[in-house]
Design an enzyme around this catalytic site. Structure first.
Site, PDB file in Angstrom:
ATOM      1  N   ARG A 102       0.883  -1.179   0.000  1.00  0.00           N
ATOM      2  CA  ARG A 102       0.000   0.000   0.000  1.00  0.00           C
ATOM      3  C   ARG A 102       0.912   1.217   0.000  1.00  0.00           C
ATOM      4  NH1 ARG A 102      -5.335   1.270   3.518  1.00  0.00           N
ATOM      5  NH2 ARG A 102      -6.094  -0.074   1.847  1.00  0.00           N
ATOM      6  N   HIS A 129      -7.271   0.702  -6.492  1.00  0.00           N
ATOM      7  CA  HIS A 129      -7.503  -0.165  -5.331  1.00  0.00           C
ATOM      8  C   HIS A 129      -8.160  -1.470  -5.820  1.00  0.00           C
ATOM      9  CE1 HIS A 129      -7.784  -1.383  -1.307  1.00  0.00           C
ATOM     10  NE2 HIS A 129      -8.676  -0.555  -0.818  1.00  0.00           N
ATOM     11  N   GLN A 132     -10.092  -4.071  -3.546  1.00  0.00           N
ATOM     12  CA  GLN A 132     -11.397  -3.627  -3.047  1.00  0.00           C
ATOM     13  C   GLN A 132     -12.488  -3.869  -4.088  1.00  0.00           C
ATOM     14  OE1 GLN A 132     -12.098  -2.180   0.174  1.00  0.00           O
ATOM     15  NE2 GLN A 132     -14.097  -2.862  -0.568  1.00  0.00           N
ATOM     16  N   ASP A 218     -17.202   6.920  -1.690  1.00  0.00           N
ATOM     17  CA  ASP A 218     -15.949   6.795  -0.935  1.00  0.00           C
ATOM     18  C   ASP A 218     -15.713   8.133  -0.234  1.00  0.00           C
ATOM     19  OD1 ASP A 218     -13.442   5.950  -0.032  1.00  0.00           O
ATOM     20  OD2 ASP A 218     -12.493   5.955  -2.010  1.00  0.00           O
ATOM     21  N   CYS A 258     -16.259   1.331   0.409  1.00  0.00           N
ATOM     22  CA  CYS A 258     -15.081   0.513   0.725  1.00  0.00           C
ATOM     23  C   CYS A 258     -14.680   0.634   2.195  1.00  0.00           C
ATOM     24  CB  CYS A 258     -13.922   0.875  -0.195  1.00  0.00           C
ATOM     25  SG  CYS A 258     -13.333   2.572  -0.027  1.00  0.00           S
ATOM     26  N   ARG A 286     -13.298  -8.975   1.448  1.00  0.00           N
ATOM     27  CA  ARG A 286     -11.898  -8.672   1.131  1.00  0.00           C
ATOM     28  C   ARG A 286     -11.036  -9.901   1.415  1.00  0.00           C
ATOM     29  NH1 ARG A 286      -9.787  -3.490   1.258  1.00  0.00           N
ATOM     30  NH2 ARG A 286      -7.842  -4.560   0.720  1.00  0.00           N
TER      31      ARG A 286
HETATM   32  N1  NVA Z   1      -9.960   6.366  -1.545  1.00  0.00           N
HETATM   33  C1  NVA Z   1      -9.604   6.012  -0.196  1.00  0.00           C
HETATM   34  C2  NVA Z   1      -9.839   4.564   0.055  1.00  0.00           C
HETATM   35  C3  NVA Z   1      -9.498   4.078   1.423  1.00  0.00           C
HETATM   36  C4  NVA Z   1      -9.657   2.596   1.573  1.00  0.00           C
HETATM   37  C5  NVA Z   1      -8.147   6.390   0.052  1.00  0.00           C
HETATM   38  O1  NVA Z   1      -7.323   6.205  -0.855  1.00  0.00           O
HETATM   39  O2  NVA Z   1      -7.834   6.868   1.143  1.00  0.00           O
HETATM   40  N1   CP Z   2     -11.184  -0.408   2.316  1.00  0.00           N
HETATM   41  C1   CP Z   2      -9.915  -0.443   2.786  1.00  0.00           C
HETATM   42  O1   CP Z   2      -8.963  -0.684   2.039  1.00  0.00           O
HETATM   43  O2   CP Z   2      -9.796  -0.250   4.127  1.00  0.00           O
HETATM   44  P1   CP Z   2      -8.462  -0.023   4.962  1.00  0.00           P
HETATM   45  O3   CP Z   2      -7.922   1.329   4.602  1.00  0.00           O
HETATM   46  O4   CP Z   2      -8.911  -0.113   6.388  1.00  0.00           O
HETATM   47  O5   CP Z   2      -7.463  -1.096   4.615  1.00  0.00           O
END
Ligand code: NVA
Ligand code: CP
Length: 303
Positions: A102, A129, A132, A218, A258, A286
């Site tokens: 990540r 992502h 997800q 989101d 998500c 997930r």
């Molecule tokens: N779009 C959000 C998703 C978090 C799971 C982010 O990137 O923070």
């Molecule tokens: N939806 C998702 O990826 O959640 P986290 O940021 O908690 O991993």
């Protein structure tokens, strides 16, 4: 060797296999049946941004398959002290069997993958992502059957989730109705989709929801964009999923998010906590889809 860096890395046929395999893996989990296909394999998880679901789902999933996990963050590894990504990739991939990352720019995960001896999975970047949306589509199929030919309404930011939905629609034959505030549009060139046949842009979020089979949104401010929070709060004020929007959607429409969610910002509490919401199944799934994903990347198709 395959990586999973964005949704379009797999074909529709591979997704068919993964969804079926995830259903089997989920059934075995629910009936306490062992599924030790990754015995003695090690997953390295690298987090440069915070996480709850991604960490728990990958970590629990790997242990449930008989493997183990190494958890690294920027703060407690040399990644935060400017060791080149290429060097980190070479070292980590000599000691582990599969890597989940990540991070911020997609180019970082691409550079890691280019120097990795083992499969690399995108656990979220600024651009995508895929894990997800893999879980989201699996959840849709569980509740409503095939997503082909259906309409998904995307209300909110033209972000990593939106880009991934565009790729999924292009590949799996459904349509995304996208509504974002001006200045936060999806960038077709990031998603790399072939044209606009799989998505339509709506200035009005209510119109995007009309007749939709799935409404999803989101956070207004994704990780890494916190400095823009105050501006975004103003710009996104009309992009909150409300009961009025859900009423405009198909009568059996589902709601997904998500997570983490901000009730009263991108979604009203009575929508996310209401009868059309499947967000808890979505979060749980997930783990099941990622178990199928890791198994596929390491062992290929089974049975
Ligand atoms: N779009 C959000 C998703 C978090 C799971 C982010 O990137 O923070
Ligand atoms: N939806 C998702 O990826 O959640 P986290 O940021 O908690 O991993």
């Amino acid at each position: 060797m395959k990586h999973y860096l964005q949704f379009k890395d797999f074909s529709a046929e591979e997704y068919g296999y993964l969804f079926a395999r995830a259903a089997l893996i989920k059934h075995k989990f629910k009936t306490y049946e062992k599924h030790h296909t990754l015995l003695d394999r090690t997953l390295a998880m690298i987090f440069e941004k915070a996480s709850t679901r991604t960490r728990v789902s990958f970590e629990a999933g790997m242990y449930q398959m008989g493997g183990s996990v190494v958890h690294l963050t920027t703060g407690d590894s040399q990644l935060g002290r400017s060791e080149p990504i290429e060097d980190s990739a070479k070292v980590i991939s000599r000691m582990t069997d599969i890597v989940m990352i990540r991070t911020f720019e997609q180019t970082k995960i691409e550079r890691f993958a280019a120097h990795s001896r083992v499969p690399v999975i995108n656990g979220l970047t600024n651009e995508f992502h895929p894990c997800q949306v893999l879980a989201d589509i699996f959840t849709y199929i569980e509740h409503r059957g095939s997503i082909a030919g259906k309409t998904v309404a995307w209300v909110g930011d033209g972000n990593n989730m939106a880009n991934t939905w565009l790729q999924a629609a292009d590949l799996l034959g459904f349509t995304v109705h996208v509504s974002t505030p001006g200045g936060y549009e999806v960038d077709q060139s990031i998603a790399g989709v072939r044209g606009q046949h799989s998505y339509r842009v709506f200035a009005n979020p209510l119109q995007a929801c009309e007749g939709a089979d799935l409404v999803t949104t989101d956070v207004w401010t994704s990780m890494g964009y916190e400095a823009e929070n105050a501006t975004r709060m103003q710009a996104f004020a009309s992009w909150r999923v409300t009961n009025v929007m859900m009423a405009a959607a198909a009568t059996d429409a589902l709601f997904m998010h998500c997570l983490p969610a901000h009730r009263g910002e991108e979604v009203d509490a009575d929508v996310i906590d209401g009868p059309q919401s499947v967000v808890w199944d979505e979060a749980e799934n997930r783990m099941h889809v990622q178990k199928a994903l890791m198994e596929y990347l390491l062992l290929g198709k089974l049975e």
